[in-house]
Scaffold this active site. Sequence first.
Site, PDB file in Angstrom:
ATOM      1  N   CYS A 143      14.474   0.356   8.848  1.00 51.58           N
ATOM      2  CA  CYS A 143      13.239  -0.196   9.402  1.00 51.58           C
ATOM      3  C   CYS A 143      13.498  -1.253  10.473  1.00 51.58           C
ATOM      4  CB  CYS A 143      12.396  -0.801   8.279  1.00 51.58           C
ATOM      5  SG  CYS A 143      12.003   0.397   6.985  1.00 51.58           S
ATOM      6  N   LYS A 208       6.188  -5.587  -0.777  1.00 52.55           N
ATOM      7  CA  LYS A 208       6.630  -4.190  -0.761  1.00 52.55           C
ATOM      8  C   LYS A 208       7.996  -4.111  -1.441  1.00 52.55           C
ATOM      9  CE  LYS A 208       7.782  -0.331   2.253  1.00 52.55           C
ATOM     10  NZ  LYS A 208       7.676   0.264   3.592  1.00 52.55           N
ATOM     11  N   GLU A 246       5.988 -14.060  -0.919  1.00 51.95           N
ATOM     12  CA  GLU A 246       5.885 -13.167   0.248  1.00 51.95           C
ATOM     13  C   GLU A 246       4.462 -13.139   0.797  1.00 51.95           C
ATOM     14  OE1 GLU A 246       7.786 -11.548   2.155  1.00 51.95           O
ATOM     15  OE2 GLU A 246       9.680 -11.167   1.144  1.00 51.95           O
ATOM     16  N   LYS A 261       2.774  -2.850  -2.936  1.00 48.47           N
ATOM     17  CA  LYS A 261       3.229  -1.461  -2.859  1.00 48.47           C
ATOM     18  C   LYS A 261       4.544  -1.305  -3.590  1.00 48.47           C
ATOM     19  CE  LYS A 261       4.749   1.849   0.527  1.00 48.47           C
ATOM     20  NZ  LYS A 261       5.296   2.003   1.828  1.00 48.47           N
ATOM     21  N   TYR A 326      -3.196   9.122  -1.197  1.00 45.51           N
ATOM     22  CA  TYR A 326      -3.211  10.502  -0.701  1.00 45.51           C
ATOM     23  C   TYR A 326      -4.260  11.331  -1.448  1.00 45.51           C
ATOM     24  CZ  TYR A 326       1.214   8.839   1.168  1.00 45.51           C
ATOM     25  OH  TYR A 326       2.160   8.098   1.811  1.00 45.51           O
TER      26      TYR A 326
HETATM   27  C1  PBG Z   1       7.729   2.804   6.239  1.00 45.76           C
HETATM   28  C2  PBG Z   1       6.909   3.166   5.087  1.00 45.76           C
HETATM   29  C3  PBG Z   1       7.295   3.776   3.883  1.00 45.76           C
HETATM   30  C4  PBG Z   1       6.137   3.996   3.169  1.00 45.76           C
HETATM   31  C5  PBG Z   1       5.094   3.482   3.921  1.00 45.76           C
HETATM   32  N1  PBG Z   1       5.610   2.961   5.092  1.00 45.76           N
HETATM   33  C6  PBG Z   1       8.609   4.251   3.407  1.00 45.76           C
HETATM   34  C7  PBG Z   1       9.657   3.312   3.071  1.00 45.76           C
HETATM   35  O1  PBG Z   1       9.514   2.083   3.115  1.00 45.76           O
HETATM   36  O2  PBG Z   1      10.731   3.825   2.779  1.00 45.76           O
HETATM   37  C8  PBG Z   1       6.051   4.674   1.846  1.00 45.76           C
HETATM   38  C9  PBG Z   1       4.790   5.398   1.598  1.00 45.76           C
HETATM   39  C10 PBG Z   1       4.812   6.304   0.430  1.00 45.76           C
HETATM   40  O3  PBG Z   1       5.809   6.475  -0.292  1.00 45.76           O
HETATM   41  O4  PBG Z   1       3.760   6.910   0.211  1.00 45.76           O
HETATM   42  N2  PBG Z   1       8.527   1.700   6.111  1.00 45.76           N
END
Ligand code: PBG
Length: 341
Positions: A143, A208, A246, A261, A326
Amino acid sequence: MVFRAEKSRYTKTMTSFAVRPRRLRSSPALRSLVRETVLDATDFVYPLFVRNGSGIKTPIASLPGLFHFSPDTLLTECEAAMGEGIRAVLLFGIPDAKDAEGSEGWSAEGAVQQSVRLLKRELPELLVITDVCLCEYTDHGHCGVVSGTSVLNDPTLPLLSRVAVSHAEAGADIVAPSDMMDGRVGAIRAALDTEGFPDTPILSYAAKYASAFYGPFRDAVGSTPGFGDRRSYQMDGANRREAIREVLIDIAEGADMVMVKPALAYLDIIRDVREAVNVPVAAYNVSGEYAMVKVAAERGLLDEKRTVLEALTSIKRAGADIILTYHAREAARWLSEDATI
Ligand code: PBG
């Protein structure tokens, strides 16, 4: 005799219970009257994957029921989703070519930028959120900018800012950085302000976690890291207090909304964040959470509708104001079909 006396005393005690929670569960109408958490299609954000081209609607193997779209077919999908009550989408781009910096991420002709322009022209009422990250666009799948085996923080910030500004220029309603670099919300806020987008909100993927539940997504966008993993920038799943840290940092840097997340394995974090802050809290019901239900339902092991609505309700009950999922389209349809779930 002794037995009968005891039995009648027992029966009497039962019938004189003052407190009977079951009284409020006796009918669908009564249950819905006392329901504490009510899901609504307006809670949902529907994540979608887009690539350049036309007429593309390719099933994603790792995410049953989801597709890669081109901008034109994405528009059709969004129209249908709006018809079912969905009011917000989150766009992820799949580039034509990847490079070390992820430069297609900020191309004005990138799939996300083209899609945002089209959607905002044709469906101005639809809220279009864009995922701001480099991992879909980098050839190493990380990233941020890579040196050797390290993912560099500060050199990544100007690149993320370029991505965010390119999305705002295309007309994105909200930008959502998902990279987990330190300082990126502040950098993106400053760039948006400088470039004339002071009113574009930031939804920060603030808490996250480094999660195995992202597996199907990485297959869908081809962003599995070429080496190592994301644990040097995404959070350790064992940490609870750190999520608050965070979130507070991101709000201080200008995040308008914060996200937790994944969602289902982190309901405690959603609750903690909800109680710690006053900005809207989003939770991302990620790809692995989706795929588990889909595959189990396909095999007849779970009732898909009931499982999905129960899971989404639990995310809202934990404290999420916004649910990225989703399942959004199907869930919206189920909710409108049957108000007595
Ligand atoms: C990008 C990103 C990710 C997801 C959302 N934005 C993947 C990751 O961090 O590897 C995951 C979304 C999902 O699993 O539905 N950084």
